[in-house]
Motif scaffolding. Structure first.
Motif, PDB file in Angstrom:
ATOM      1  N   LYS A   1     -30.724 -52.442-142.205  1.00  0.00           N
ATOM      2  CA  LYS A   1     -32.058 -52.812-142.709  1.00  0.00           C
ATOM      3  C   LYS A   1     -32.015 -53.037-144.214  1.00  0.00           C
ATOM      4  N   GLY A   2     -31.260 -52.205-144.917  1.00  0.00           N
ATOM      5  CA  GLY A   2     -31.183 -52.331-146.382  1.00  0.00           C
ATOM      6  C   GLY A   2     -30.614 -53.669-146.807  1.00  0.00           C
ATOM      7  N   VAL A   3     -29.589 -54.137-146.105  1.00  0.00           N
ATOM      8  CA  VAL A   3     -28.985 -55.437-146.436  1.00  0.00           C
ATOM      9  C   VAL A   3     -29.926 -56.571-146.024  1.00  0.00           C
ATOM     10  N   ALA A   4     -30.519 -56.431-144.857  1.00  0.00           N
ATOM     11  CA  ALA A   4     -31.417 -57.497-144.370  1.00  0.00           C
ATOM     12  C   ALA A   4     -32.586 -57.685-145.337  1.00  0.00           C
ATOM     13  N   TRP A   5     -33.216 -56.579-145.723  1.00  0.00           N
ATOM     14  CA  TRP A   5     -34.385 -56.673-146.615  1.00  0.00           C
ATOM     15  C   TRP A   5     -33.980 -57.226-147.982  1.00  0.00           C
ATOM     16  N   ALA A   6     -32.842 -56.755-148.492  1.00  0.00           N
ATOM     17  CA  ALA A   6     -32.446 -57.156-149.845  1.00  0.00           C
ATOM     18  C   ALA A   6     -31.975 -58.602-149.914  1.00  0.00           C
ATOM     19  N   ASN A   7     -31.569 -59.153-148.795  1.00  0.00           N
ATOM     20  CA  ASN A   7     -30.985 -60.498-148.806  1.00  0.00           C
ATOM     21  C   ASN A   7     -31.801 -61.514-148.001  1.00  0.00           C
ATOM     22  N   ALA A   8     -33.023 -61.147-147.668  1.00  0.00           N
ATOM     23  CA  ALA A   8     -33.847 -62.008-146.792  1.00  0.00           C
ATOM     24  C   ALA A   8     -34.101 -63.381-147.414  1.00  0.00           C
ATOM     25  N   GLU A   9     -34.087 -63.453-148.731  1.00  0.00           N
ATOM     26  CA  GLU A   9     -34.333 -64.764-149.361  1.00  0.00           C
ATOM     27  C   GLU A   9     -33.127 -65.687-149.199  1.00  0.00           C
ATOM     28  N   LYS A  10     -31.944 -65.072-149.050  1.00  0.00           N
ATOM     29  CA  LYS A  10     -30.723 -65.874-148.865  1.00  0.00           C
ATOM     30  C   LYS A  10     -30.601 -66.383-147.434  1.00  0.00           C
ATOM     31  N   GLY A  11     -30.968 -65.524-146.505  1.00  0.00           N
ATOM     32  CA  GLY A  11     -30.831 -65.897-145.099  1.00  0.00           C
ATOM     33  C   GLY A  11     -31.377 -64.812-144.203  1.00  0.00           C
ATOM     34  N   LYS A  12     -31.521 -65.144-142.925  1.00  0.00           N
ATOM     35  CA  LYS A  12     -32.124 -64.158-142.017  1.00  0.00           C
ATOM     36  C   LYS A  12     -31.321 -64.026-140.722  1.00  0.00           C
ATOM     37  N   HIS A  13     -30.022 -64.306-140.803  1.00  0.00           N
ATOM     38  CA  HIS A  13     -29.195 -64.238-139.593  1.00  0.00           C
ATOM     39  C   HIS A  13     -28.186 -63.090-139.689  1.00  0.00           C
ATOM     40  N   ILE A  14     -28.118 -62.307-138.625  1.00  0.00           N
ATOM     41  CA  ILE A  14     -27.213 -61.154-138.577  1.00  0.00           C
ATOM     42  C   ILE A  14     -26.326 -61.282-137.338  1.00  0.00           C
ATOM     43  N   ILE A  15     -25.029 -60.992-137.516  1.00  0.00           N
ATOM     44  CA  ILE A  15     -24.098 -61.046-136.378  1.00  0.00           C
ATOM     45  C   ILE A  15     -23.637 -59.631-136.038  1.00  0.00           C
ATOM     46  N   THR A  16     -23.666 -59.309-134.758  1.00  0.00           N
ATOM     47  CA  THR A  16     -23.156 -58.008-134.325  1.00  0.00           C
ATOM     48  C   THR A  16     -22.448 -58.204-132.978  1.00  0.00           C
ATOM     49  N   THR A  17     -22.143 -57.109-132.260  1.00  0.00           N
ATOM     50  CA  THR A  17     -21.453 -57.253-130.962  1.00  0.00           C
ATOM     51  C   THR A  17     -22.273 -56.559-129.882  1.00  0.00           C
ATOM     52  N   ASN A  18     -21.855 -56.747-128.638  1.00  0.00           N
ATOM     53  CA  ASN A  18     -22.634 -56.164-127.540  1.00  0.00           C
ATOM     54  C   ASN A  18     -22.153 -54.778-127.119  1.00  0.00           C
ATOM     55  N   ILE A  19     -21.328 -54.129-127.960  1.00  0.00           N
ATOM     56  CA  ILE A  19     -20.875 -52.774-127.601  1.00  0.00           C
ATOM     57  C   ILE A  19     -21.259 -51.758-128.676  1.00  0.00           C
ATOM     58  N   GLU A  20     -22.183 -52.125-129.548  1.00  0.00           N
ATOM     59  CA  GLU A  20     -22.538 -51.239-130.659  1.00  0.00           C
ATOM     60  C   GLU A  20     -23.326 -50.018-130.182  1.00  0.00           C
ATOM     61  N   HIS A  21     -23.376 -49.026-131.056  1.00  0.00           N
ATOM     62  CA  HIS A  21     -24.220 -47.847-130.823  1.00  0.00           C
ATOM     63  C   HIS A  21     -25.687 -48.274-130.904  1.00  0.00           C
ATOM     64  N   ASN A  22     -26.544 -47.519-130.233  1.00  0.00           N
ATOM     65  CA  ASN A  22     -27.972 -47.844-130.230  1.00  0.00           C
ATOM     66  C   ASN A  22     -28.584 -47.909-131.630  1.00  0.00           C
TER      67      ASN A  22
END
Lengths: 389, 171
Positions: free
Chosen positions: A81-102
């Motif tokens: 959340k900290g990275v998303a909020w701080a960088n929202a003006e640059k972009g709004k796309h996040i990549i992750t995987t389907n085996i992450e912790h909740n």
């Protein structure tokens, strides 16, 4: 009553050095590290010492790159959340995987409801993500990649170094949830290359309720908690000094004994894997042996259900964890086991055996003997087993 | 987590096994949460002479099967037809809230086995039994998220407060 704890994935015992340090800390009556009087400075010194120990465990360039949190979950929430909020003006796309912790999945889901887009890259049947798939998912809008280091259900290790090379080249922030690996096996942030690393003290025999987030200098991130200027304004609130002192000592111990612990854990893993076929048949090992945690084996026993096995082992004073849907609050099949292609029935029979420095080869022998009897008992009453035989 | 009675039936399940010459068999299963149960009946003169079960499932699923067989054994089928899942759960001194839906399917298996017996008697194909919806409440009641307890809209795909996926609960 001696309980054989093979459920280290849920909680690990405090080692004596950590216990003693925390008792001493209680008796020391530490004040608030932000206070400028003598007692405050004494507390600030203890805080600084622990931060150095933790920085040392991760090979951070400076202790300033370590932020203490309330544990792995907060670290992950902060990173994403900290990275998303701080960088929202640059972009709004996040990549992750389907085996992450909740904590990762649900942080991303929360951001999705705030207008971010999430790409969840699939893993192969061994539970491993292909760095090329991460590269392919990157767009001009991508601001963050988050891939876990070691999976908490299967022990599978992800190719963090290779992914970091890609994100660095594209100047995208890379977070790895290393809650189950930091302190168990060597983790050098310089070599791994991640910008953000989540970790927790209990993984290396420190107390629960305390963890950390490594933030590489220069990484654009907002705090999760606003308030005072503690933790270099990255995490407000008076520090949990007792926990932090315990974590510092646990980090020192982990670094000092890393090699001997690894030898011990590998010995137990090898014993478990080699001797399992002498006790039960028709099972699936979900842990890829050539790239996995040294302290965890996930096994799906066919035709029986994991909670029943867990309860029967508990009667024998042996603690394990199960990934059966029946034993989770949500009653849903594990997304990790589904993603590596297990069917629902096999996922139901999944046990996670996670051991530590306090376990012996004798513990593994006792576990295998007990498991053998339990599997016979439960298969005798299982309609699935009867149908197959 | 489980009551003493549940643990007793789980540790020492009664009436386990298969009746080779059963004249009524009922099988229920829930592939999503994974519990499966088979009930075998030996009925003589419309009385349950013998009953056995096989179960793939958690502690409560096994205890439910065992308790059900104790309740049903020796009963005429007219009475056995009145046995409900709730009655079995009560006899076990209750089940955890989240287990009431998925593992409490003993009475369903029994009813299916009785229908199978009746169908065989009449030389018909056995009738299908439909399990109740996983998520149910009265129309005049408000709907609450099962995870965080906040009020939610009927048919909401996910909870706006805790973000829990509700699709499977609202099927």
């Amino acid at each position: 009553m001696k309980i054989i704890n093979l459920d280290h994935i849920s909680s690990k015992p405090l080692i004596p050095e950590v216990k003693q340090a925390m008792i001493d800390a209680i008796n020391n009556d530490y004040a608030n590290p932000s206070s400028q009087h003598k007692k405050g400075e004494q507390a600030a010194d203890a805080l600084a010492k622990a931060r150095e120990s933790v920085a040392g465990l991760l090979h951070a360039k400076t202790p300033k790159e370590i932020v203490f949190t309330s544990g792995g979950t907060e670290s992950v929430n902060h990173a994403i959340k900290g990275v998303a909020w701080a960088n929202a003006e640059k972009g709004k796309h996040i990549i992750t995987t389907n085996i992450e912790h909740n904590s990762v999945i649900r942080s991303c889901k929360r951001l999705k409801s705030q207008g971010f887009t999430i790409t969840s890259v699939s893993v192969d049947d061994k539970g491993r993500v292909d760095p090329a798939d991460i590269a392919k998912a990157i767009t001009d809008d991508t601001i963050l990649v988050s891939v876990m280091h070691a999976n908490n259900e299967t022990g599978t290790l992800q190719p963090i170094e290779e992914i970091a090379k890609i994100t660095r080249e594209k100047k995208i922030i890379f977070h790895t949830d290393a809650v189950d690996s930091v302190g168990v096996m060597p983790f050098d942030v310089q070599k791994m290359g991640a910008d953000l690393v989540s970790f927790a003290a209990n993984t290396f025999y420190g107390p629960t309720g305390i963890g950390g987030l490594y933030i590489r200098r220069g990484t654009m991130i907002w705090p999760l908690l606003d308030g005072g200027v503690q933790e270099a304004s990255k995490r407000a609130g008076t520090e949990n000094l007792l926990g932090i002192i315990g974590m510092g000592v646990a980090a020192d111990q982990a670094r000092q004994h890393m090699n001997s612990r690894l030898v011990h854990l590998e010995k137990l893993k090898s014993k478990l894997i080699t001797e399992l076929p002498n006790h039960i048949d028709e099972y699936i090992i979900n842990t890829p042996l050539d790239y996995s945690l040294p302290n965890l084996v996930s096994v799906s026993v066919k035709y029986i259900e994991g909670e029943s096995v867990m309860l029967m082992l508990d009667d024998e004073d042996i603690a394990v964890s199960t990934r059966s849907a029946c034993a989770t609050g949500s009653l849903r099949a594990s997304h990790v086991l589904m993603s590596i292609g297990l069917d629902h029935a096999d996922a139901q029979g999944t046990l996670v055996i996670c051991y530590g420095v306090d376990n012996t080869e004798e513990d593994i022998t006792k576990f295998l003997g007990a498991l053998q009897n339990i599997v016979v008992t439960l298969r005798d009453i299982s309609p699935l087993y009867v149908k197959k035989h | 987590m489980y009551s003493k009675t549940v643990m007793d039936h789980f540790r020492n399940p009664r009436n386990v096994g298969v009746i080779e010459d059963a004249n009524g068999v009922g099988e229920v299963g829930n592939p999503l949460c994974g519990d499966m149960m088979t009930i075998y009946l030996k009925i003589t003169d419309d009385v349950i002479d013998d009953i056995k079960f096989q179960t793939f499932g958690c502690g409560s699923a096994i205890a439910v099967s065992s308790m059900l067989t104790e309740i049903a054994k020796g009963k005429p089928i007219s009475e056995a037809k009145k046995i409900t899942n709730k009655e079995v759960a009560n006899a076990l001194e209750g089940l955890p809230k989240n287990k009431l839906h998925c593992s409490n399917l003993g009475a369903d298996a029994l009813q299916l086995a009785i229908k199978d017996y009746e169908a065989r008697k009449e030389g018909k194909a056995p009738a299908e039994i439909k399990r109740k919806e996983a998520h149910e409440h009265n129309p005049d009641e408000k709907c609450y998220c099962p995870y965080c307890d906040i009020e939610i809209q009927e048919e909401a795909p996910f909870c706006k407060a805790c973000q829990s996926d509700l699709v499977e609960d609202h099927h």
